[in-house]
Design an enzyme around this catalytic site. Structure first.
Site, PDB file in Angstrom:
ATOM      1  CB  CYS A  88      36.066  45.062  34.805  1.00  0.00           C
ATOM      2  SG  CYS A  88      37.474  44.742  33.702  1.00  0.00           S
ATOM      3  CE1 TYR A 153      42.118  37.106  39.730  1.00  0.00           C
ATOM      4  CE2 TYR A 153      41.906  35.198  38.569  1.00  0.00           C
ATOM      5  CZ  TYR A 153      42.024  36.456  38.535  1.00  0.00           C
ATOM      6  OH  TYR A 153      41.758  36.887  37.436  1.00  0.00           O
ATOM      7  N   PRO A 183      36.746  35.114  31.434  1.00  0.00           N
ATOM      8  CG  PRO A 183      37.424  37.435  31.231  1.00  0.00           C
ATOM      9  CD  PRO A 183      36.708  36.272  32.191  1.00  0.00           C
TER      10      PRO A 183
END
Ligand code: CAA
Length: 246
Positions: A88, A153, A183
């Site tokens: 994460c 990213y 997400p």
């Protein structure tokens, strides 16, 4: 015996929700944080204890293979082998590409993507030998559709799912599943750091017209970590309020 779950970036916005949810579900949880966040981690641990959660913390720079390996060895010695790994840890260095510097590219690739190799590699063989494991990679909607200002990213997050699909094939016959959660925009410090106008315009484009709460992401991770998800592997589960469908 309780399963051991390691959550990298475990004291962050989404990480915290994942840690508490896995603890509620009966895992023995270890939250990783960057070595520079040791004071914050102490406070975090106290805050979780006041909510009734006994969650261990461990410092390691997951962008370093040596430090990640040291962390896994320490966890194995203190608590036992890692059964559930949630990758994460993540950062942003948003810039239009014409302004992006090599250091901003490298930081995001190292922390968001290379970390996935660094932490998964030292737990992988043990999972295969024990015949059980859950690897859950937290990617992003922006790895699926790209995002203006996030070439670094988006590349890292898309790379995470390539890793998931390849590794899922190596773990499939051994009881080890590997999945991605993507997400959408979640209410955390990361999205709060965006300019208000940019954030509001993004929210306006989300069919549900709101960001996710971290718990809504954690619920999906809890499912993938559970025994019920034994037949789910190599998947990319979007939790994005309808922002991207495919
Ligand atoms: N599409 C097309 N054009 C856009 C655009 C978009 N989405 N956003 C901005 N532009 C345009 C601007 O209108 C501006 O145009 P002009 O030069 O003609 O005026 C041009 O692009 C450059 O804009 P800026 O001068 O603002 O450029 P900047 O480099 O200072 O800032 C940025 C760019 C920081 C990337 C800013 O656009 C931004 O913050 N974008 C949002 C990035 C984003 O979504 N980040 C997500 C963070 S949360 C996260 O990552 C979690 C997750 O997984 C979802």
């Amino acid at each position: 015996m309780a399963r051991i779950a390691l959550v990298t970036g475990g004291i962050g916005g989404i990480g915290t929700a994942i840690c508490t949810r896995l603890a509620k579900d009966g895992c023995s949880v270890v939250a990783n944080h960057h070595p520079s966040e040791s004071d914050a981690a102490e406070e975090w641990k106290k805050a979780r204890a006041s909510e009734g959660f006994d969650i261990a913390t461990i410092a390691a720079d997951v962008s370093s293979f040596e430090d990640a390996t040291r962390m896994i060895t320490e966890i194995s010695e203190q608590y036992g082998p890692v059964d559930v790994l949630v990758n994460c840890a993540g950062i942003t260095r948003d810039k239009t590409f014409k302004k992006m510097e090599a250091a901003q590219w490298q930081a995001v690739i190292n922390v968001n993507l290379n970390s996935v190799f660094n932490v998964t590699r030292p737990v992988w063989e043990g999972m295969l030998e024990r015949g059980f494991g859950r690897i859950i990679n937290i990617s992003s909607v922006n790895g699926q559709r790209g995002q203006f200002g996030q070439a670094n990213y988006s590349a890292a997050k898309a790379g995470m799912h390539g890793f998931t699909m390849a590794l899922a094939q190596e773990g499939a016959s051994k009881g080890v599943t590997v999945n991605t959660i993507s997400p959408g925009y979640v209410e955390t410090a990361m999205t709060l750091a965006m300019d208000d106008a940019v954030r509001n315009s993004i929210i306006g484009g989300i069919p549900m017209r709101r960001m996710a709460q971290p718990d809504e992401i954690a619920a999906a991770i809890a499912f993938l970590a559970s025994d019920q998800a034994a037949y789910v592997t190599g998947a990319n589960l979007p939790v994005n309020g309808g922002l991207f469908m495919h």
